[in-house]
Motif scaffolding. Structure first.
Motif, PDB file in Angstrom:
ATOM      1  N   ASP A  68      -2.506  -0.426  -8.678  1.00  0.00           N
ATOM      2  CA  ASP A  68      -2.411  -1.559  -7.749  1.00  0.00           C
ATOM      3  C   ASP A  68      -1.817  -2.766  -8.464  1.00  0.00           C
ATOM      4  O   ASP A  68      -0.910  -3.424  -7.944  1.00  0.00           O
ATOM      5  CB  ASP A  68      -3.808  -1.878  -7.199  1.00  0.00           C
ATOM      6  CG  ASP A  68      -3.834  -3.098  -6.301  1.00  0.00           C
ATOM      7  OD1 ASP A  68      -2.961  -3.233  -5.429  1.00  0.00           O
ATOM      8  OD2 ASP A  68      -4.753  -3.928  -6.468  1.00  0.00           O
ATOM      9  N   ILE A  78       1.289   6.870  -6.975  1.00  0.00           N
ATOM     10  CA  ILE A  78       0.254   7.860  -7.291  1.00  0.00           C
ATOM     11  C   ILE A  78       0.833   9.271  -7.177  1.00  0.00           C
ATOM     12  O   ILE A  78       0.600  10.116  -8.043  1.00  0.00           O
ATOM     13  CB  ILE A  78      -0.970   7.683  -6.372  1.00  0.00           C
ATOM     14  CG1 ILE A  78      -1.637   6.327  -6.601  1.00  0.00           C
ATOM     15  CG2 ILE A  78      -1.960   8.833  -6.533  1.00  0.00           C
ATOM     16  CD1 ILE A  78      -2.083   6.041  -8.019  1.00  0.00           C
ATOM     17  N   THR A 122       0.830  -1.212   0.000  1.00  0.00           N
ATOM     18  CA  THR A 122       0.000   0.000   0.000  1.00  0.00           C
ATOM     19  C   THR A 122       0.858   1.253   0.000  1.00  0.00           C
ATOM     20  O   THR A 122       0.558   2.222  -0.708  1.00  0.00           O
ATOM     21  CB  THR A 122      -0.960  -0.010   1.210  1.00  0.00           C
ATOM     22  OG1 THR A 122      -1.818  -1.150   1.106  1.00  0.00           O
ATOM     23  CG2 THR A 122      -1.799   1.245   1.267  1.00  0.00           C
ATOM     24  N   ILE A 133      -5.735   8.795  -3.528  1.00  0.00           N
ATOM     25  CA  ILE A 133      -4.841   8.322  -2.456  1.00  0.00           C
ATOM     26  C   ILE A 133      -5.655   7.679  -1.329  1.00  0.00           C
ATOM     27  O   ILE A 133      -5.264   6.638  -0.795  1.00  0.00           O
ATOM     28  CB  ILE A 133      -3.934   9.456  -1.948  1.00  0.00           C
ATOM     29  CG1 ILE A 133      -2.897   9.801  -3.031  1.00  0.00           C
ATOM     30  CG2 ILE A 133      -3.239   9.069  -0.640  1.00  0.00           C
ATOM     31  CD1 ILE A 133      -2.016  10.972  -2.721  1.00  0.00           C
ATOM     32  N   ALA A 192      -6.755   3.591  -9.458  1.00  0.00           N
ATOM     33  CA  ALA A 192      -6.231   2.868  -8.294  1.00  0.00           C
ATOM     34  C   ALA A 192      -6.029   1.401  -8.640  1.00  0.00           C
ATOM     35  O   ALA A 192      -4.997   0.806  -8.297  1.00  0.00           O
ATOM     36  CB  ALA A 192      -7.176   3.014  -7.101  1.00  0.00           C
ATOM     37  N   LYS A 193      -6.988   0.800  -9.318  1.00  0.00           N
ATOM     38  CA  LYS A 193      -6.857  -0.604  -9.715  1.00  0.00           C
ATOM     39  C   LYS A 193      -5.685  -0.796 -10.676  1.00  0.00           C
ATOM     40  O   LYS A 193      -4.926  -1.759 -10.551  1.00  0.00           O
ATOM     41  CB  LYS A 193      -8.152  -1.113 -10.342  1.00  0.00           C
ATOM     42  CG  LYS A 193      -9.225  -1.402  -9.303  1.00  0.00           C
ATOM     43  CD  LYS A 193     -10.272  -2.327  -9.856  1.00  0.00           C
ATOM     44  CE  LYS A 193     -11.288  -2.683  -8.809  1.00  0.00           C
ATOM     45  NZ  LYS A 193     -10.949  -3.882  -8.047  1.00  0.00           N
ATOM     46  N   GLU A 220       1.886  -2.051  -9.368  1.00  0.00           N
ATOM     47  CA  GLU A 220       2.780  -2.199  -8.208  1.00  0.00           C
ATOM     48  C   GLU A 220       3.054  -3.677  -7.962  1.00  0.00           C
ATOM     49  O   GLU A 220       4.192  -4.064  -7.681  1.00  0.00           O
ATOM     50  CB  GLU A 220       2.170  -1.551  -6.961  1.00  0.00           C
ATOM     51  CG  GLU A 220       3.179  -1.290  -5.848  1.00  0.00           C
ATOM     52  CD  GLU A 220       3.687  -2.520  -5.112  1.00  0.00           C
ATOM     53  OE1 GLU A 220       4.876  -2.533  -4.716  1.00  0.00           O
ATOM     54  OE2 GLU A 220       2.908  -3.487  -4.931  1.00  0.00           O
ATOM     55  N   HIS A 279      -7.815   0.406   0.205  1.00  0.00           N
ATOM     56  CA  HIS A 279      -8.244  -0.680  -0.686  1.00  0.00           C
ATOM     57  C   HIS A 279      -7.990  -2.077  -0.131  1.00  0.00           C
ATOM     58  O   HIS A 279      -8.736  -3.002  -0.441  1.00  0.00           O
ATOM     59  CB  HIS A 279      -7.636  -0.506  -2.088  1.00  0.00           C
ATOM     60  CG  HIS A 279      -6.269  -1.074  -2.262  1.00  0.00           C
ATOM     61  ND1 HIS A 279      -5.131  -0.489  -1.738  1.00  0.00           N
ATOM     62  CD2 HIS A 279      -5.847  -2.195  -2.901  1.00  0.00           C
ATOM     63  CE1 HIS A 279      -4.079  -1.214  -2.056  1.00  0.00           C
ATOM     64  NE2 HIS A 279      -4.475  -2.249  -2.756  1.00  0.00           N
ATOM     65  N   LEU A 338       2.234   1.771  -3.493  1.00  0.00           N
ATOM     66  CA  LEU A 338       1.130   2.156  -4.374  1.00  0.00           C
ATOM     67  C   LEU A 338       0.843   3.645  -4.223  1.00  0.00           C
ATOM     68  O   LEU A 338       0.717   4.367  -5.219  1.00  0.00           O
ATOM     69  CB  LEU A 338      -0.118   1.321  -4.035  1.00  0.00           C
ATOM     70  CG  LEU A 338      -1.419   1.722  -4.710  1.00  0.00           C
ATOM     71  CD1 LEU A 338      -1.317   1.683  -6.228  1.00  0.00           C
ATOM     72  CD2 LEU A 338      -2.544   0.821  -4.205  1.00  0.00           C
ATOM     73  N   CYS A 339       0.763   4.129  -2.996  1.00  0.00           N
ATOM     74  CA  CYS A 339       0.512   5.559  -2.755  1.00  0.00           C
ATOM     75  C   CYS A 339       1.673   6.412  -3.275  1.00  0.00           C
ATOM     76  O   CYS A 339       1.453   7.496  -3.838  1.00  0.00           O
ATOM     77  CB  CYS A 339       0.271   5.822  -1.271  1.00  0.00           C
ATOM     78  SG  CYS A 339      -1.284   5.134  -0.677  1.00  0.00           S
ATOM     79  N   CYS A 349      -6.509   4.268  -2.383  1.00  0.00           N
ATOM     80  CA  CYS A 349      -5.337   3.392  -2.300  1.00  0.00           C
ATOM     81  C   CYS A 349      -5.020   3.007  -0.859  1.00  0.00           C
ATOM     82  O   CYS A 349      -4.692   1.844  -0.586  1.00  0.00           O
ATOM     83  CB  CYS A 349      -4.134   4.074  -2.950  1.00  0.00           C
ATOM     84  SG  CYS A 349      -4.293   4.236  -4.752  1.00  0.00           S
ATOM     85  N   TYR A 405     -13.720   1.429  -5.053  1.00  0.00           N
ATOM     86  CA  TYR A 405     -12.582   0.654  -5.546  1.00  0.00           C
ATOM     87  C   TYR A 405     -13.041  -0.726  -6.025  1.00  0.00           C
ATOM     88  O   TYR A 405     -12.720  -1.163  -7.133  1.00  0.00           O
ATOM     89  CB  TYR A 405     -11.511   0.507  -4.464  1.00  0.00           C
ATOM     90  CG  TYR A 405     -10.377  -0.379  -4.900  1.00  0.00           C
ATOM     91  CD1 TYR A 405      -9.357   0.128  -5.705  1.00  0.00           C
ATOM     92  CD2 TYR A 405     -10.335  -1.727  -4.550  1.00  0.00           C
ATOM     93  CE1 TYR A 405      -8.318  -0.689  -6.140  1.00  0.00           C
ATOM     94  CE2 TYR A 405      -9.300  -2.542  -4.980  1.00  0.00           C
ATOM     95  CZ  TYR A 405      -8.299  -2.024  -5.773  1.00  0.00           C
ATOM     96  OH  TYR A 405      -7.289  -2.836  -6.217  1.00  0.00           O
TER      97      TYR A 405
END
Length: 192
Positions: free
Chosen positions: A135, A47, A40, A63, A131-132, A138, A69, A43-44, A66, A120
């Protein structure tokens, strides 16, 4: 804010700490299992790095999506994509876990988190779709960096989450670069 609300937030944060202990199937570059919290975090970070490429996106909402999620995994654990079977709805278990985890929070915070999580899960906004996409990016990036077992399925890595990573030009190009590394690893070239 009332004392009972502060106590509820602390209880929630204590429960969310479990994400640091929730291990994913991905390996880090040192060979240990990656935690959901680590996934996570990066991932952030991704972004934030691409914020200027998405001027029409509500970055704060993205954010927030994310950050929450995978919160349900603090209770339900992570089910690796390769371990999911036909008919399994990972989201149902994660939402149950999330509902349990957020119980100590004030109702307004519970509602906000559930709205973001549902967005999400259903990919119902542009922010959720992005986000997907990130995700999945990542995850496949980690698969190219991790010290994986000798039987790691790089073929799966090449197909995983493609419907989301083909979201736009940026995510498609990122995915293509990672796929190049994945193919090299699949061919036994470990010098990426």
């Amino acid at each position: 804010m009332k004392e009972v609300e502060l106590e509820g937030i602390l209880d929630f944060l204590r429960g969310a700490e479990q994400l640091k202990n929730t291990l994913r199937s991905s390996r880090t570059s040192s060979g240990r299992h990656e935690s959901t919290a680590e996934h996570t975090w990066r991932l952030c970070l991704m972004i934030l790095l691409f914020e200027s490429q998405y001027p029409d996106i509500d970055i704060l909402r993205l954010i927030k999506i994310c950050v929450i999620h995978d919160l349900g995994e603090a209770i339900s654990g992570d089910i690796a994509a390769v371990d999911q079977v036909e008919g399994m709805d990972k989201g149902v278990e994660e939402r149950k876990g999330l509902e349990l985890l957020i119980r100590p929070l004030p109702k307004i915070l519970q509602e906000e988190i559930l709205i973001l999580w549902d967005d999400y899960e259903n990919a119902s906004s542009e922010e959720a779709l992005l986000a997907k996409a990130f995700d999945k990016i990542e995850t496949v990036l980690q698969h190219t960096q991790g010290r994986n077992s000798s039987d790691f399925n790089y073929g799966f890595n090449l197909s995983y989450g493609r419907r989301y990573t083909n979201h736009d030009d940026i995510t498609s190009r990122l995915r293509a670069l990672i796929d190049k590394d994945t193919k090299a690893l699949a061919e036994g070239n470990n010098t990426i």
